[in-house]
Enzyme design. Structure first.
Site, PDB file in Angstrom:
ATOM      1  N   ASP A 145       0.813  -1.219   0.000  1.00 37.75           N
ATOM      2  CA  ASP A 145       0.000   0.000   0.000  1.00 37.75           C
ATOM      3  C   ASP A 145       0.849   1.272   0.000  1.00 37.75           C
ATOM      4  O   ASP A 145       2.065   1.232   0.209  1.00 37.75           O
ATOM      5  CB  ASP A 145      -0.966   0.024   1.200  1.00 37.75           C
ATOM      6  CG  ASP A 145      -0.308  -0.450   2.502  1.00 37.75           C
ATOM      7  OD1 ASP A 145       0.932  -0.348   2.623  1.00 37.75           O
ATOM      8  OD2 ASP A 145      -1.031  -0.922   3.393  1.00 37.75           O
ATOM      9  N   ASN A 168      -7.670  -3.333  14.164  1.00 34.88           N
ATOM     10  CA  ASN A 168      -9.059  -3.647  13.799  1.00 34.88           C
ATOM     11  C   ASN A 168      -9.116  -4.798  12.798  1.00 34.88           C
ATOM     12  O   ASN A 168     -10.164  -5.059  12.212  1.00 34.88           O
ATOM     13  CB  ASN A 168      -9.753  -2.399  13.225  1.00 34.88           C
ATOM     14  CG  ASN A 168      -9.051  -1.869  11.983  1.00 34.88           C
ATOM     15  OD1 ASN A 168      -8.092  -2.466  11.492  1.00 34.88           O
ATOM     16  ND2 ASN A 168      -9.517  -0.748  11.472  1.00 34.88           N
ATOM     17  N   HIS A 215      -7.271  -5.015   9.967  1.00 35.55           N
ATOM     18  CA  HIS A 215      -6.996  -4.711   8.563  1.00 35.55           C
ATOM     19  C   HIS A 215      -5.703  -5.370   8.100  1.00 35.55           C
ATOM     20  O   HIS A 215      -4.781  -5.577   8.874  1.00 35.55           O
ATOM     21  CB  HIS A 215      -7.036  -3.197   8.275  1.00 35.55           C
ATOM     22  CG  HIS A 215      -5.880  -2.383   8.755  1.00 35.55           C
ATOM     23  ND1 HIS A 215      -6.053  -1.212   9.460  1.00 35.55           N
ATOM     24  CD2 HIS A 215      -4.543  -2.530   8.614  1.00 35.55           C
ATOM     25  CE1 HIS A 215      -4.874  -0.689   9.726  1.00 35.55           C
ATOM     26  NE2 HIS A 215      -3.935  -1.472   9.232  1.00 35.55           N
ATOM     27  N   GLU A 248      -9.806  -2.017   5.302  1.00 38.00           N
ATOM     28  CA  GLU A 248     -10.462  -1.824   6.588  1.00 38.00           C
ATOM     29  C   GLU A 248     -11.673  -2.752   6.759  1.00 38.00           C
ATOM     30  O   GLU A 248     -12.170  -3.315   5.776  1.00 38.00           O
ATOM     31  CB  GLU A 248     -10.933  -0.362   6.701  1.00 38.00           C
ATOM     32  CG  GLU A 248      -9.813   0.672   6.591  1.00 38.00           C
ATOM     33  CD  GLU A 248      -8.960   0.775   7.855  1.00 38.00           C
ATOM     34  OE1 GLU A 248      -8.901  -0.174   8.644  1.00 38.00           O
ATOM     35  OE2 GLU A 248      -8.340   1.838   8.047  1.00 38.00           O
TER      36      GLU A 248
HETATM   37  C1  GLP Z   1      -0.574  -0.075   8.718  1.00 34.28           C
HETATM   38  C2  GLP Z   1      -0.268  -0.747   7.364  1.00 34.28           C
HETATM   39  C3  GLP Z   1      -0.405  -2.227   7.463  1.00 34.28           C
HETATM   40  C4  GLP Z   1       0.199  -2.675   8.768  1.00 34.28           C
HETATM   41  C5  GLP Z   1      -0.677  -2.243   9.903  1.00 34.28           C
HETATM   42  C6  GLP Z   1      -0.103  -2.502  11.290  1.00 34.28           C
HETATM   43  O1  GLP Z   1      -1.472   0.928   8.669  1.00 34.28           O
HETATM   44  N1  GLP Z   1      -0.967  -0.265   6.234  1.00 34.28           N
HETATM   45  O2  GLP Z   1       0.196  -2.845   6.323  1.00 34.28           O
HETATM   46  O3  GLP Z   1       0.292  -4.071   8.800  1.00 34.28           O
HETATM   47  O4  GLP Z   1      -1.084  -0.913   9.741  1.00 34.28           O
HETATM   48  O5  GLP Z   1       0.904  -1.612  11.600  1.00 34.28           O
HETATM   49  P1  GLP Z   1       1.950  -1.828  12.790  1.00 34.28           P
HETATM   50  O6  GLP Z   1       2.842  -2.932  12.330  1.00 34.28           O
HETATM   51  O7  GLP Z   1       2.666  -0.525  12.916  1.00 34.28           O
HETATM   52  O8  GLP Z   1       1.165  -2.200  13.976  1.00 34.28           O
END
Ligand code: GLP
Length: 251
Positions: A69, A138, A140, A145
Protein backbone atom coordinates in the site's frame (compact mmCIF):
# COMPACT_ATOMS: atom_id res chain seq x y z
CA UNK A 1 -2.88 -22.10 8.96
CA UNK A 2 0.25 -22.56 11.00
CA UNK A 3 1.10 -20.44 14.03
CA UNK A 4 4.66 -20.07 15.17
CA UNK A 5 4.67 -18.75 18.73
CA UNK A 6 7.93 -17.13 19.78
CA UNK A 7 9.07 -15.24 22.85
CA UNK A 8 9.41 -11.69 21.65
CA UNK A 9 9.63 -9.20 18.81
CA UNK A 10 13.26 -10.04 18.04
CA UNK A 11 12.30 -13.68 17.49
CA UNK A 12 9.32 -12.70 15.32
CA UNK A 13 11.70 -10.69 13.14
CA UNK A 14 14.31 -13.41 12.98
CA UNK A 15 11.84 -16.15 12.04
CA UNK A 16 10.33 -14.01 9.29
CA UNK A 17 13.77 -12.95 8.06
CA UNK A 18 14.87 -16.58 7.87
CA UNK A 19 11.83 -17.58 5.81
CA UNK A 20 12.43 -14.72 3.36
CA UNK A 21 16.16 -15.38 3.08
CA UNK A 22 15.57 -19.05 2.39
CA UNK A 23 13.29 -18.14 -0.54
CA UNK A 24 15.78 -15.58 -1.85
CA UNK A 25 18.45 -18.26 -1.92
CA UNK A 26 16.18 -21.04 -3.22
CA UNK A 27 14.37 -19.41 -6.14
CA UNK A 28 16.06 -18.08 -9.26
CA UNK A 29 13.16 -15.64 -9.75
CA UNK A 30 11.20 -14.41 -6.76
CA UNK A 31 8.39 -11.93 -6.20
CA UNK A 32 8.12 -10.85 -2.57
CA UNK A 33 5.19 -8.86 -1.27
CA UNK A 34 6.27 -6.40 1.40
CA UNK A 35 4.51 -4.66 4.24
CA UNK A 36 5.16 -1.44 6.13
CA UNK A 37 4.17 -0.22 9.59
CA UNK A 38 6.17 -0.80 12.73
CA UNK A 39 6.08 -4.60 12.80
CA UNK A 40 8.25 -5.55 9.79
CA UNK A 41 11.06 -3.10 10.62
CA UNK A 42 12.90 -5.72 12.68
CA UNK A 43 12.54 -8.28 9.89
CA UNK A 44 14.19 -5.96 7.40
CA UNK A 45 17.01 -5.08 9.77
CA UNK A 46 17.63 -8.54 11.21
CA UNK A 47 20.68 -10.65 10.63
CA UNK A 48 18.83 -12.49 7.85
CA UNK A 49 18.27 -9.53 5.53
CA UNK A 50 20.28 -6.28 5.81
CA UNK A 51 22.81 -7.74 8.22
CA UNK A 52 23.12 -10.89 6.12
CA UNK A 53 23.70 -8.80 3.00
CA UNK A 54 26.48 -6.86 4.73
CA UNK A 55 28.15 -10.06 5.83
CA UNK A 56 27.44 -12.52 3.02
CA UNK A 57 26.38 -10.35 0.05
CA UNK A 58 23.39 -12.59 -0.66
CA UNK A 59 22.14 -11.15 -3.94
CA UNK A 60 18.63 -9.77 -4.59
CA UNK A 61 19.16 -9.11 -8.31
CA UNK A 62 16.61 -11.81 -9.17
CA UNK A 63 13.99 -10.46 -6.75
CA UNK A 64 11.01 -8.22 -7.52
CA UNK A 65 9.09 -6.58 -4.69
CA UNK A 66 5.45 -5.55 -4.54
CA UNK A 67 4.38 -3.34 -1.66
CA UNK A 68 0.95 -3.63 -0.14
CA UNK A 69 0.00 0.00 0.00
CA UNK A 70 0.80 3.71 -0.19
CA UNK A 71 -0.80 6.84 1.20
CA UNK A 72 -2.70 9.00 -1.27
CA UNK A 73 -1.15 12.44 -1.61
CA UNK A 74 2.38 11.60 -0.46
CA UNK A 75 5.11 11.51 -3.07
CA UNK A 76 8.16 9.24 -3.00
CA UNK A 77 10.34 11.95 -1.41
CA UNK A 78 7.95 12.54 1.48
CA UNK A 79 9.47 10.94 4.56
CA UNK A 80 6.05 9.68 5.62
CA UNK A 81 5.45 7.84 2.35
CA UNK A 82 5.86 4.10 2.24
CA UNK A 83 8.15 4.54 -0.79
CA UNK A 84 10.53 6.51 1.46
CA UNK A 85 10.11 3.96 4.26
CA UNK A 86 11.04 1.07 1.95
CA UNK A 87 14.03 2.84 0.40
CA UNK A 88 15.52 3.88 3.71
CA UNK A 89 14.66 0.77 5.71
CA UNK A 90 15.40 -1.91 3.11
CA UNK A 91 16.00 -1.23 -0.56
CA UNK A 92 19.03 1.08 -0.18
CA UNK A 93 20.78 -1.59 1.85
CA UNK A 94 20.54 -4.43 -0.69
CA UNK A 95 21.58 -4.90 -4.33
CA UNK A 96 17.93 -4.95 -5.36
CA UNK A 97 17.54 -3.05 -8.69
CA UNK A 98 15.32 0.01 -8.15
CA UNK A 99 13.17 -0.79 -11.22
CA UNK A 100 12.28 -4.14 -9.66
CA UNK A 101 10.69 -2.52 -6.61
CA UNK A 102 7.01 -1.69 -6.97
CA UNK A 103 4.86 0.54 -4.77
CA UNK A 104 1.55 2.17 -5.74
CA UNK A 105 1.93 5.80 -6.79
CA UNK A 106 -0.06 7.82 -4.25
CA UNK A 107 0.18 11.01 -6.31
CA UNK A 108 -0.93 9.60 -9.67
CA UNK A 109 -3.22 12.04 -11.48
CA UNK A 110 -5.70 9.24 -12.10
CA UNK A 111 -5.77 7.05 -8.99
CA UNK A 112 -8.22 4.50 -10.39
CA UNK A 113 -5.97 3.99 -13.41
CA UNK A 114 -3.02 3.62 -11.04
CA UNK A 115 -4.83 0.81 -9.21
CA UNK A 116 -5.38 -1.02 -12.50
CA UNK A 117 -1.75 -0.45 -13.46
CA UNK A 118 -0.64 -1.92 -10.14
CA UNK A 119 -2.77 -5.03 -10.62
CA UNK A 120 -1.25 -5.53 -14.08
CA UNK A 121 2.27 -5.20 -12.66
CA UNK A 122 1.47 -8.04 -10.26
CA UNK A 123 -0.03 -10.13 -13.07
CA UNK A 124 2.89 -9.48 -15.41
CA UNK A 125 5.30 -10.66 -12.73
CA UNK A 126 3.35 -13.92 -12.47
CA UNK A 127 1.89 -13.14 -9.05
CA UNK A 128 3.44 -12.88 -5.61
CA UNK A 129 5.40 -15.87 -4.29
CA UNK A 130 5.67 -14.79 -0.67
CA UNK A 131 3.62 -12.01 0.95
CA UNK A 132 4.57 -10.48 4.27
CA UNK A 133 1.68 -8.98 6.25
CA UNK A 134 1.19 -7.07 9.46
CA UNK A 135 -2.22 -6.68 11.03
CA UNK A 136 -4.05 -3.58 12.18
CA UNK A 137 -5.69 -3.49 15.59
CA UNK A 138 -9.06 -3.65 13.80
CA UNK A 139 -7.98 -6.62 11.68
CA UNK A 140 -7.00 -4.71 8.56
CA UNK A 141 -4.47 -6.19 6.18
CA UNK A 142 -2.78 -3.78 3.81
CA UNK A 143 -5.15 -0.86 4.28
CA UNK A 144 -8.26 -2.99 3.77
CA UNK A 145 -10.46 -1.82 6.59
CA UNK A 146 -13.34 -3.75 8.22
CA UNK A 147 -16.23 -4.04 5.78
CA UNK A 148 -14.02 -4.30 2.69
CA UNK A 149 -15.26 -6.94 0.26
CA UNK A 150 -13.21 -10.13 0.21
CA UNK A 151 -13.42 -9.82 -3.58
CA UNK A 152 -11.63 -6.46 -3.66
CA UNK A 153 -8.73 -5.78 -6.00
CA UNK A 154 -6.19 -2.97 -5.61
CA UNK A 155 -8.20 0.17 -4.97
CA UNK A 156 -8.38 3.57 -3.31
CA UNK A 157 -9.51 3.09 0.27
CA UNK A 158 -10.55 5.41 3.07
CA UNK A 159 -8.66 4.92 6.33
CA UNK A 160 -10.72 4.35 9.43
CA UNK A 161 -10.40 6.78 12.37
CA UNK A 162 -8.73 3.98 14.39
CA UNK A 163 -6.09 3.37 11.70
CA UNK A 164 -5.39 7.08 11.30
CA UNK A 165 -5.01 7.37 15.07
CA UNK A 166 -2.71 4.31 15.24
CA UNK A 167 -0.53 5.70 12.45
CA UNK A 168 -0.46 9.26 13.82
CA UNK A 169 2.63 8.29 15.81
CA UNK A 170 4.64 8.50 12.58
CA UNK A 171 3.37 12.02 11.77
CA UNK A 172 3.54 15.35 13.60
CA UNK A 173 -0.17 15.32 14.26
CA UNK A 174 -3.33 13.35 13.53
CA UNK A 175 -4.36 16.01 10.99
CA UNK A 176 -1.32 15.19 8.88
CA UNK A 177 -2.26 11.52 8.50
CA UNK A 178 -3.72 11.09 5.00
CA UNK A 179 -7.37 10.12 4.80
CA UNK A 180 -6.94 7.71 1.89
CA UNK A 181 -4.51 5.14 0.55
CA UNK A 182 -4.07 2.81 -2.38
CA UNK A 183 -4.12 -0.73 -1.10
CA UNK A 184 -3.67 -4.10 -2.69
CA UNK A 185 -7.10 -5.75 -2.48
CA UNK A 186 -8.08 -8.70 -0.34
CA UNK A 187 -8.56 -11.01 -3.32
CA UNK A 188 -5.17 -9.86 -4.63
CA UNK A 189 -3.61 -10.79 -1.28
CA UNK A 190 -5.40 -14.16 -1.31
CA UNK A 191 -3.83 -14.96 -4.69
CA UNK A 192 -0.31 -14.77 -3.22
CA UNK A 193 1.17 -18.25 -3.12
CA UNK A 194 2.46 -18.06 0.45
CA UNK A 195 1.65 -15.61 3.23
CA UNK A 196 3.43 -14.77 6.47
CA UNK A 197 1.54 -12.61 8.96
CA UNK A 198 3.52 -10.99 11.77
CA UNK A 199 2.09 -9.85 15.09
CA UNK A 200 3.88 -8.58 18.14
CA UNK A 201 2.88 -7.04 21.43
CA UNK A 202 -0.19 -6.93 23.64
CA UNK A 203 -1.87 -4.38 21.36
CA UNK A 204 -2.41 -7.18 18.86
CA UNK A 205 -3.68 -9.78 21.38
CA UNK A 206 -7.37 -8.92 21.04
CA UNK A 207 -7.48 -8.95 17.26
CA UNK A 208 -5.35 -12.08 17.00
CA UNK A 209 -7.70 -13.91 19.33
CA UNK A 210 -10.66 -12.68 17.27
CA UNK A 211 -8.95 -13.74 14.04
CA UNK A 212 -8.05 -17.19 15.29
CA UNK A 213 -11.19 -18.05 17.26
CA UNK A 214 -13.89 -16.09 15.43
CA UNK A 215 -15.80 -16.52 12.20
CA UNK A 216 -14.51 -15.57 8.76
CA UNK A 217 -16.13 -12.18 8.31
CA UNK A 218 -15.60 -9.05 6.23
CA UNK A 219 -15.72 -7.18 9.56
CA UNK A 220 -12.32 -8.76 10.33
CA UNK A 221 -10.47 -8.54 7.00
CA UNK A 222 -7.59 -10.79 8.13
CA UNK A 223 -10.03 -13.60 8.95
CA UNK A 224 -10.14 -14.53 5.24
CA UNK A 225 -6.60 -15.83 5.63
CA UNK A 226 -8.09 -18.94 7.26
CA UNK A 227 -9.22 -19.91 3.78
CA UNK A 228 -5.73 -19.59 2.27
CA UNK A 229 -3.76 -22.82 1.81
CA UNK A 230 -0.38 -21.54 2.97
CA UNK A 231 -0.42 -19.00 5.80
CA UNK A 232 2.05 -18.85 8.66
CA UNK A 233 1.41 -16.52 11.56
CA UNK A 234 4.55 -15.62 13.46
CA UNK A 235 3.58 -14.02 16.75
CA UNK A 236 5.11 -13.44 20.14
CA UNK A 237 3.61 -14.50 23.44
CA UNK A 238 2.24 -11.03 24.17
CA UNK A 239 0.27 -11.06 20.91
CA UNK A 240 -0.96 -14.61 21.56
CA UNK A 241 -1.75 -14.16 25.24
CA UNK A 242 -5.51 -14.54 24.67
CA UNK A 243 -5.23 -17.56 22.37
CA UNK A 244 -4.85 -21.11 23.62
CA UNK A 245 -6.22 -23.01 20.65
CA UNK A 246 -4.94 -25.23 17.90
CA UNK A 247 -2.19 -25.04 15.30
CA UNK A 248 0.43 -23.77 17.69
CA UNK A 249 4.02 -24.61 16.89
CA UNK A 250 6.62 -23.39 19.34
CA UNK A 251 6.57 -23.41 23.08
C1 GLP B 1 -0.57 -0.07 8.72
C2 GLP B 1 -0.27 -0.75 7.36
C3 GLP B 1 -0.41 -2.23 7.46
C4 GLP B 1 0.20 -2.68 8.77
C5 GLP B 1 -0.68 -2.24 9.90
C6 GLP B 1 -0.10 -2.50 11.29
O1 GLP B 1 -1.47 0.93 8.67
N1 GLP B 1 -0.97 -0.27 6.23
O2 GLP B 1 0.20 -2.85 6.32
O3 GLP B 1 0.29 -4.07 8.80
O4 GLP B 1 -1.08 -0.91 9.74
O5 GLP B 1 0.90 -1.61 11.60
P1 GLP B 1 1.95 -1.83 12.79
O6 GLP B 1 2.84 -2.93 12.33
O7 GLP B 1 2.67 -0.52 12.92
O8 GLP B 1 1.16 -2.20 13.98
Amino acid sequence: MKIIKVHDYAEVSLNAGEMILEKVKQQSKLVIGLATGGTPIGTYQCQCLIEDFKRNQTSYKHVHTINLDEYVGLNVEDRHSYAYYMRTRLFNHLDLPHEQTHIPNGVASDLVKECHRYESVITSLGGVDLQLLGIGENGHIGFNEPGTSFLSKTSVVELSPLTRKANARYFNSLDEVPSHAISMGISTIMQCRQIILLASGEKKAKILQQLLSGQVSEQVPASILKKHHDVTIIADQAALENYHGDYLVGF
